[in-house]
Write an enzyme that holds these catalytic residues in place. Sequence first.
Site, PDB file in Angstrom:
ATOM      1  N   PRO A 155       0.498  -1.214  -0.344  1.00 25.87           N
ATOM      2  CA  PRO A 155       0.287  -0.062   0.325  1.00 25.87           C
ATOM      3  C   PRO A 155       1.246   1.143   0.457  1.00 25.87           C
ATOM      4  O   PRO A 155       1.616   1.274   0.921  1.00 25.87           O
ATOM      5  CB  PRO A 155      -0.639  -0.101   1.147  1.00 25.87           C
ATOM      6  N   THR A 156       0.656   2.282  -1.278  1.00 24.28           N
ATOM      7  CA  THR A 156       1.322   3.370  -0.625  1.00 24.28           C
ATOM      8  C   THR A 156       0.159   4.332  -1.264  1.00 24.28           C
ATOM      9  O   THR A 156      -0.595   4.709  -1.954  1.00 24.28           O
ATOM     10  CB  THR A 156       2.193   3.061  -1.789  1.00 24.28           C
ATOM     11  N   ARG A 195      14.789  -4.392  -3.796  1.00 25.96           N
ATOM     12  CA  ARG A 195      15.484  -4.118  -5.036  1.00 25.96           C
ATOM     13  C   ARG A 195      15.546  -5.044  -6.255  1.00 25.96           C
ATOM     14  O   ARG A 195      15.823  -4.289  -7.170  1.00 25.96           O
ATOM     15  CB  ARG A 195      16.294  -2.442  -4.672  1.00 25.96           C
ATOM     16  N   ARG A 227      10.163  13.189   7.290  1.00 28.71           N
ATOM     17  CA  ARG A 227      10.514  12.949   5.869  1.00 28.71           C
ATOM     18  C   ARG A 227      11.365  14.565   5.690  1.00 28.71           C
ATOM     19  O   ARG A 227      10.855  15.373   5.212  1.00 28.71           O
ATOM     20  CB  ARG A 227      10.124  12.307   4.971  1.00 28.71           C
ATOM     21  N   GLY A 240       7.442  -1.628  -2.608  1.00 21.35           N
ATOM     22  CA  GLY A 240       6.291  -0.205  -2.899  1.00 21.35           C
ATOM     23  C   GLY A 240       6.928   0.209  -3.930  1.00 21.35           C
ATOM     24  O   GLY A 240       6.335   0.851  -4.869  1.00 21.35           O
ATOM     25  N   HIS A 287       8.594   0.510   7.736  1.00 26.21           N
ATOM     26  CA  HIS A 287       7.672   1.781   6.358  1.00 26.21           C
ATOM     27  C   HIS A 287       8.140   2.056   4.935  1.00 26.21           C
ATOM     28  O   HIS A 287       8.575   3.037   5.306  1.00 26.21           O
ATOM     29  CB  HIS A 287       7.188   2.587   7.240  1.00 26.21           C
ATOM     30  N   ASP A 315       8.773  -6.882   4.102  1.00 27.07           N
ATOM     31  CA  ASP A 315       8.576  -5.292   3.556  1.00 27.07           C
ATOM     32  C   ASP A 315       9.819  -4.962   3.678  1.00 27.07           C
ATOM     33  O   ASP A 315      10.363  -5.583   4.375  1.00 27.07           O
ATOM     34  CB  ASP A 315       7.596  -4.460   2.927  1.00 27.07           C
ATOM     35  N   SER A 374      -4.197   1.607  -0.756  1.00 26.56           N
ATOM     36  CA  SER A 374      -3.987   2.809   0.268  1.00 26.56           C
ATOM     37  C   SER A 374      -5.427   3.569   0.563  1.00 26.56           C
ATOM     38  O   SER A 374      -6.430   4.144   0.226  1.00 26.56           O
ATOM     39  CB  SER A 374      -2.858   3.662   0.549  1.00 26.56           C
TER      40      SER A 374
END
Length: 395
Positions: free
Chosen positions: A90-91, A324, A177, A343, A289, A320, A119
């Site tokens: 979910p993003t 990559r 962030r 994600g 996260h 998660d 999301s």
Amino acid sequence: MALQRKLYTGTDFRRALSIEELRSIARRCVPHFAFEYVDCGAEDEVTLRRNRAAFESIGWVPNTLVDTSARHQRITLFGRPSSSPLVIAPTAMNGMLRHRGDVALARAAATAGIPFTLSTFSNVQIEALATKAGGRLWMQLYIMKDRSIARNIIRRADLAGCEALVLTSDANVFGRREWDQRNYRAPGKLTLRNLADVALHPRWFLNVIVPHGVPRFENVIDFLPAEARSARVGVGYLPKLLVPDVTWDDLKWLREEWPRKLILKGVLNVADAQRAADLGCDGIVLTNHGGRQLDGCVSPIDVLPEIAAAVGDRLAIVVDSGFRRGADVVKAIALGAHAVMIGAAPLYGLAAGGEEGARHAIGIITGEVDRVLGQLGCTSLQELGPHLLVRANPS
């Protein structure tokens, strides 16, 4: 003049040979502020870097002279077949990368035969996604100050036929962030440099903003003040809805309210994993996260083995954060995970090429999973285990 190594510098996502190369293409295709929202981590980004370092510290011990011509990566997840062990995580704010980005991602997931998780803060309603995308749909949930929002989401997810409800438990104290915040001179107001950068991306502007307008938070729009319904202002308002009083009692309530699979996302220790199992969860997601919440947090791959040993026979374990490469996915399965949420990787594809770009991102990872299985001397994910791994830098 001697040629030098460098990644492809154009904008054709089909040229990307890796997720990292797709990431660099995505950076060129969308404005800086939109890319930074996807790409950045919390504070000093220690967790962001640690997620990658954790995978890099694990080495392979392959078998040889094994016939792997019939290899596959199919799994059974919650009693249903999946073409690979991937789940789209979910993003939020995907509509800022491409118009109706959530639909594009869900369609890419359906084509790949894997679940997609919508999301709470998506830019597309649950009902629209169920109609337009198909496939296996999971619904992510934040429990907020106004508990009626959760009741609304649960009811609508049930009516839409969502297979699973995913409670996110690690973001009710919202991460800082900083690199994302530096793009704004005030909440919802880009700096002049970022406004100029938007002007340099007319194809993005004509896809995302014109004629559709700034994306809105469609799933919670009825609970937002009028001025906060668009992503431009709402992105600063949404953290105010998240409160730190969400507890295990809320999970108990969800288990009573939700009739299908219930997954707790935000687990990083054995005690929490056991408590989730005791309260009737069907699965857990081990996650930090993606490095976007608690900076300095442990990497999920480092705690996966002990949690898998404790509850792997009681819960579906999904992991998660930092994935990559297909090799990362195979390492997680070898350490006890049943599935892996991705994600950022499909978001790079979405930014670079819409639905087709997201499919390309999924294809890169599944192609790598296939090659790694063959190189390890395995014909399926069920043959994996810690015997194929060694810690290069044991702690």
